[in-house]
Design a protein around this motif. Sequence first.
Motif, mmCIF file in Angstrom:
data_model
loop_
_atom_site.group_PDB
_atom_site.id
_atom_site.type_symbol
_atom_site.label_atom_id
_atom_site.label_comp_id
_atom_site.label_asym_id
_atom_site.label_seq_id
_atom_site.Cartn_x
_atom_site.Cartn_y
_atom_site.Cartn_z
ATOM 1 N N MET A 1 0.840 -1.194 0.000
ATOM 2 C CA MET A 1 0.000 0.000 0.000
ATOM 3 C C MET A 1 0.880 1.253 0.000
ATOM 4 N N ALA A 2 0.285 2.382 -0.374
ATOM 5 C CA ALA A 2 1.100 3.593 -0.420
ATOM 6 C C ALA A 2 0.231 4.835 -0.435
ATOM 7 N N LYS A 3 0.786 5.898 0.107
ATOM 8 C CA LYS A 3 0.122 7.175 -0.097
ATOM 9 C C LYS A 3 0.663 7.781 -1.386
ATOM 10 N N VAL A 4 -0.076 8.747 -1.923
ATOM 11 C CA VAL A 4 0.376 9.437 -3.127
ATOM 12 C C VAL A 4 0.411 10.915 -2.783
ATOM 13 N N ARG A 5 1.451 11.590 -3.239
ATOM 14 C CA ARG A 5 1.531 13.012 -2.930
ATOM 15 C C ARG A 5 1.886 13.801 -4.181
ATOM 16 N N LEU A 6 1.079 14.804 -4.454
ATOM 17 C CA LEU A 6 1.339 15.683 -5.605
ATOM 18 C C LEU A 6 1.739 17.044 -5.067
ATOM 19 N N ASP A 7 2.822 17.584 -5.594
ATOM 20 C CA ASP A 7 3.274 18.910 -5.157
ATOM 21 C C ASP A 7 3.427 19.835 -6.346
ATOM 22 N N ASP A 8 2.611 20.896 -6.347
ATOM 23 C CA ASP A 8 2.690 21.937 -7.402
ATOM 24 C C ASP A 8 2.748 21.330 -8.799
ATOM 25 N N GLU A 29 -4.408 3.952 1.813
ATOM 26 C CA GLU A 29 -5.665 3.227 2.007
ATOM 27 C C GLU A 29 -6.910 4.084 1.805
ATOM 28 N N SER A 30 -6.738 5.340 1.367
ATOM 29 C CA SER A 30 -7.932 6.173 1.181
ATOM 30 C C SER A 30 -8.585 5.870 -0.159
ATOM 31 N N PHE A 31 -9.824 6.278 -0.296
ATOM 32 C CA PHE A 31 -10.524 6.286 -1.578
ATOM 33 C C PHE A 31 -10.736 7.761 -1.892
ATOM 34 N N VAL A 149 -5.719 -8.395 -9.613
ATOM 35 C CA VAL A 149 -4.736 -9.494 -9.586
ATOM 36 C C VAL A 149 -3.304 -8.967 -9.494
ATOM 37 N N ARG A 150 -3.092 -7.761 -9.954
ATOM 38 C CA ARG A 150 -1.719 -7.229 -9.919
ATOM 39 C C ARG A 150 -1.321 -6.816 -8.514
ATOM 40 N N ASN A 151 -2.324 -6.726 -7.609
ATOM 41 C CA ASN A 151 -2.062 -6.374 -6.217
ATOM 42 C C ASN A 151 -1.165 -5.134 -6.108
ATOM 43 N N PRO A 152 -1.597 -4.033 -6.749
ATOM 44 C CA PRO A 152 -0.719 -2.863 -6.820
ATOM 45 C C PRO A 152 -0.781 -2.025 -5.540
ATOM 46 N N ASP A 153 0.104 -1.058 -5.444
ATOM 47 C CA ASP A 153 0.069 -0.114 -4.328
ATOM 48 C C ASP A 153 -1.121 0.825 -4.471
ATOM 49 N N LYS A 178 -17.532 -1.904 -1.191
ATOM 50 C CA LYS A 178 -17.251 -3.155 -0.468
ATOM 51 C C LYS A 178 -15.835 -3.650 -0.774
ATOM 52 N N LEU A 179 -15.496 -3.545 -2.056
ATOM 53 C CA LEU A 179 -14.182 -3.994 -2.512
ATOM 54 C C LEU A 179 -13.080 -3.207 -1.801
ATOM 55 N N HIS A 180 -13.305 -1.905 -1.683
ATOM 56 C CA HIS A 180 -12.298 -1.081 -1.016
ATOM 57 C C HIS A 180 -12.221 -1.409 0.473
ATOM 58 N N ASP A 181 -13.361 -1.733 1.079
ATOM 59 C CA ASP A 181 -13.358 -2.155 2.487
ATOM 60 C C ASP A 181 -12.511 -3.406 2.661
ATOM 61 N N LYS A 182 -12.617 -4.312 1.685
ATOM 62 C CA LYS A 182 -11.886 -5.588 1.795
ATOM 63 C C LYS A 182 -10.400 -5.421 1.512
ATOM 64 N N LEU A 183 -10.076 -4.711 0.416
ATOM 65 C CA LEU A 183 -8.682 -4.667 -0.036
ATOM 66 C C LEU A 183 -7.892 -3.495 0.552
ATOM 67 N N SER A 184 -8.609 -2.407 0.879
ATOM 68 C CA SER A 184 -7.981 -1.188 1.417
ATOM 69 C C SER A 184 -6.869 -0.624 0.535
ATOM 70 N N THR A 185 -6.891 -0.921 -0.746
ATOM 71 C CA THR A 185 -5.844 -0.375 -1.616
ATOM 72 C C THR A 185 -6.119 1.108 -1.865
#
Length: 359
Positions: A1-8, A29-31, A149-153, A178-185
Motif C-alpha cells: 500500500m502507499a500514499k500518493v503526494r502531488l506537489d505543485d 488506504e484512502s478512496f 490481480v496485480r495487487n498494486p500499491d 465493499k471492494l475497497h473495504d476488503k482490499l484497502s488499496t
Amino acid sequence: MAKVRLDDLVKRFDDIVAVDGVSLEIPDESFTVLVGPSGCGKTTTLRLIAGLERASDGTIKIGDEVVNDQRAYERDIAMVFQNYALYPHKTVRGNMRFGLEQQGADEETIQERVEDAANLLQIDELLDRKPAELSGGQQQRVALGRAIVRNPDVFLMDEPLSNLDAKLRVQMRAELNKLHDKLSTTTVYVTHDQVEAMTLGDQIAVMNDGKVQQVGPPTFVYSNPRNMFVADFLGSPSMNFLEGTVHRTDDGYAIDLGAFEHEVPDEFEWALEGAVGDDVVLGVRPEDVTLRPDGLPATVNVVEPQGEKTVLELGLGNETTMKASVEPGGPIQVDDRVSVEFDRRSLHYFDAASGESLT
Ligand code: ATP
C-alpha cells in the motif's frame, strides 16, 4: 500500500494548462475522488500519476519515492479505464492473467490470484468467455479483476462506471465500496458525477480550471464549501445564490436582497462584520428552504416531482427565484401562494467579487 503526494503539479499541452499547480495528499488506504466539470484537468492528473503523461513541473510521489522519471510500467499502480480496454481475442481468464504474465509471475501465483479475484468479483463462471460475450457490467468487473490481480500499491480509476446504465451504476458503486473495504488499496478515482463522488470517496478533491478548489471528506465539503464554485458544483438541485449589499441595523447586520431584506442571524454576524457596504451572496441549499407560515411570501412557479423529493421553483418578488426541495406528494400546485423560511443554521455567505466563503 502507499500514499500518493502531488506537489505543485503542472501539465501544459502547448498553450493549454491542463493541470495548474495541483498539490494533493492522497492518504494510504484512502478512496480519493477527483471530481469536477468536463475539462477541469482530472483525467490529466490521473494520467500523470499513472505515468501516461510527463509532468511539465512539480513532483509526484508514490510511497516515499518521487516517480516523475519512472515509466508507467515501473510504477506500482493498476489503472481501470472508462472503456474497460479488454483484449477482445483473449478470454476473461486470459485478460486477467496477462498483466501477471508480463511481470513474469509463476504459474501457481497467477492461477491463485486470478481465482481469488474472480471469486471476489463473482465472475468465476465467466472465466472462459470472451469480452464480446459479456454484458457491460460484467466487462467492468473483468477490468477491475485485471487491476486487482496485480495487487498494486494504488488503483487509478477513470470514470469506470460511466458506460453502465443508471441502475447498474448504483449497484457497482456499492460493490466498489465493499471492494475497497476488503482490499484497502489506495484508490484515486476520477468522475464528473458529484453523486458518485459523494457516495464513493472518503476524501474528495473538487477541481476547476486545472486547480484543486477544495479537499476533504465529502459531507464536510458539502456543508462547508470554500467558495461559490464548490457550493454550486456539489448538490442537486444546486445551492440558491441571492446577491445583495450588507448594511448595519440597530441590532446587527442585514442584506438588501431586492425582493426582501435578509436579517443576518446572530451566529453569522462575525462573518459579515467586515463586509458593510460590500456586495455579498447569500447561499441557501434547496433542502434548507422550508414552507412555513409567517415566512417570506412566495409564488410557486414550477412543481417538479422527482420521486424521493419534489423540487419547487419559487418566485420571491418580481425577479428573484429560488428552488426548494420538499417532501413528495404534497398538495402544492403551480401559482399557489406560499410562505418560506430558511434554516438559519445552514446559511452560507460569500464575497460577491471573489466568490470566496465568508464563513
Ligand atoms: P473530462 O471529464 O471531459 O474527461 P477532465 O476534467 O478529465 O475532462 P482533462 O481530460 O484532464 O479534463 O483535460 C484538461 C484540459 O486539457 C482540457 O482543456 C483538454 O482539452 C486538455 N487536454 C487534455 N489532454 C490533452 C492533449 N493530449 N493535448 C492537448 N490538450 C489536452
